[in-house]
Enzyme design. Structure first.
Site, PDB file in Angstrom:
ATOM      1  N   HIS A 252       8.325  -5.063  13.103  1.00 30.60           N
ATOM      2  CA  HIS A 252       7.829  -6.431  12.908  1.00 30.60           C
ATOM      3  C   HIS A 252       8.528  -7.506  13.775  1.00 30.60           C
ATOM      4  O   HIS A 252       9.786  -7.316  13.740  1.00 30.60           O
ATOM      5  CB  HIS A 252       7.992  -6.636  11.443  1.00 30.60           C
ATOM      6  CG  HIS A 252       7.108  -5.869  10.518  1.00 30.60           C
ATOM      7  ND1 HIS A 252       7.622  -5.147   9.441  1.00 30.60           N
ATOM      8  CD2 HIS A 252       5.757  -5.582  10.538  1.00 30.60           C
ATOM      9  CE1 HIS A 252       6.501  -4.493   8.803  1.00 30.60           C
ATOM     10  NE2 HIS A 252       5.380  -4.668   9.420  1.00 30.60           N
TER      11      HIS A 252
ATOM     12  N   LEU B 181       6.982   5.076   5.812  1.00 32.11           N
ATOM     13  CA  LEU B 181       6.898   5.320   7.172  1.00 32.11           C
ATOM     14  C   LEU B 181       8.038   4.837   8.144  1.00 32.11           C
ATOM     15  O   LEU B 181       8.884   4.026   7.872  1.00 32.11           O
ATOM     16  CB  LEU B 181       5.648   4.553   7.426  1.00 32.11           C
ATOM     17  CG  LEU B 181       4.241   4.764   6.588  1.00 32.11           C
ATOM     18  CD1 LEU B 181       3.263   3.922   7.009  1.00 32.11           C
ATOM     19  CD2 LEU B 181       3.785   6.042   7.146  1.00 32.11           C
TER      20      LEU B 181
ATOM     21  N   CYS C 128      12.338  -8.367   3.993  1.00 32.75           N
ATOM     22  CA  CYS C 128      11.219  -7.313   3.523  1.00 32.75           C
ATOM     23  C   CYS C 128      10.971  -7.131   2.026  1.00 32.75           C
ATOM     24  O   CYS C 128      10.063  -6.964   1.525  1.00 32.75           O
ATOM     25  CB  CYS C 128      11.472  -6.013   4.102  1.00 32.75           C
ATOM     26  SG  CYS C 128      11.633  -5.712   5.865  1.00 32.75           S
TER      27      CYS C 128
END
Length: 252
Positions: A161, A17, A246
């Protein structure tokens, strides 16, 4: 000994995504080599690395940080804000159960991505982003407050984020690239860095951090502060809005 969870990239990585970036070609083979080098860098620091079983059907599964928030022996399994990512959490939960962690869950209508959670001392900052909502932040607060932590929501608009914008050095200094930080004044100690990737560090030890190799000016800045910097090339993951945080979950 520090332990970490990781998850190897799958064959559909290039289909991950995207929210704030345009899609560009991703070299999946190169990404695999970069991931192995990343894991090797953690192991070289004495970390015990645990691999969550791969999820080849989930393009974003390599970004394992988003599936769980860990504090002491409690693992809070998230409810990712993107529906496509919710199947990723089951294997993370199973892995942490096997390691003896207590399990809690973020429940609907709450959404929470682990990349929106940044702990600095006893404060847990939670980014209210396109992936994490207020209900998710409130549920996390209910789980962590009894452990003596204070959860503070903060808006995130310019990046995917919270930890795409800011992370923290071992001494608690929050660092970020100003064009991507909504309000640097939120943090009492903020260090502006000259490169976007320079805002992302993994704490390896009290005097050492891991960061991406494409931020040499920030690396020099941190070295001037007395930190030992381990740099890794994660170019293929950066194309998918990923960063060094991440790709792993730091355990106790």
């Amino acid at each position: 000994m520090v332990r970490a969870l990781v998850r190897r990239p799958g064959p559909r990585l290039a289909d991950g995504l995207l929210t704030h970036l345009d899609r560009v070609p991703v070299n999946v083979e190169l990404a695999g080599r970069q991931w192995r080098d990343y894991v090797a860098a953690l192991a070289a620091e004495g970390w015990e690395v645990h691999e969550v079983p791969p999820a080849d059907e989930c393009p974003d599964a390599v970004f394992v940080e988003d599936t769980v928030v860990v504090h002491d022996d409690l693992a809070v399994i998230t409810r990712p804000g993107a529906d496509e990512r919710r199947p990723e959490t089951a294997a993370t939960e199973a892995s942490l159960r096997s390691l003896g962690y207590r399990i809690a869950h973020i429940q609907a209508p709450g959404t929470l991505d682990g990349g929106d959670v940044l702990r600095v001392g006893k404060t847990v900052w939670v980014g209210l982003s396109g992936r994490t909502n207020r209900a998710g932040a409130d549920q996390l607060a209910a789980l962590l407050t009894p452990a003596g932590l204070e959860v503070q929501p903060v808006p995130v608009r310019a990046v995917l984020h919270l930890k795409s914008a800011v992370t923290a050095l071992p001494d608690g200094t929050v660092l970020g690239h100003p064009p991507l930080v909504d309000d640097p004044a939120v943090w009492s100690t903020f260090l502006a860095v000259p490169e976007e990737s320079g805002a992302h560090v993994v704490r390896l030890a009290e005097d050492a951090v891991l960061m991406a190799a494409d931020a040499p000016r920030t690396r020099a800045l941190l070295a001037e502060r007395g930190l030992r910097v381990v740099a890794v090339d994660i170019s293929e993951f950066i194309k998918l809005e990923g960063c060094v945080t991440c790709l792993s979950v730091r355990l106790r």
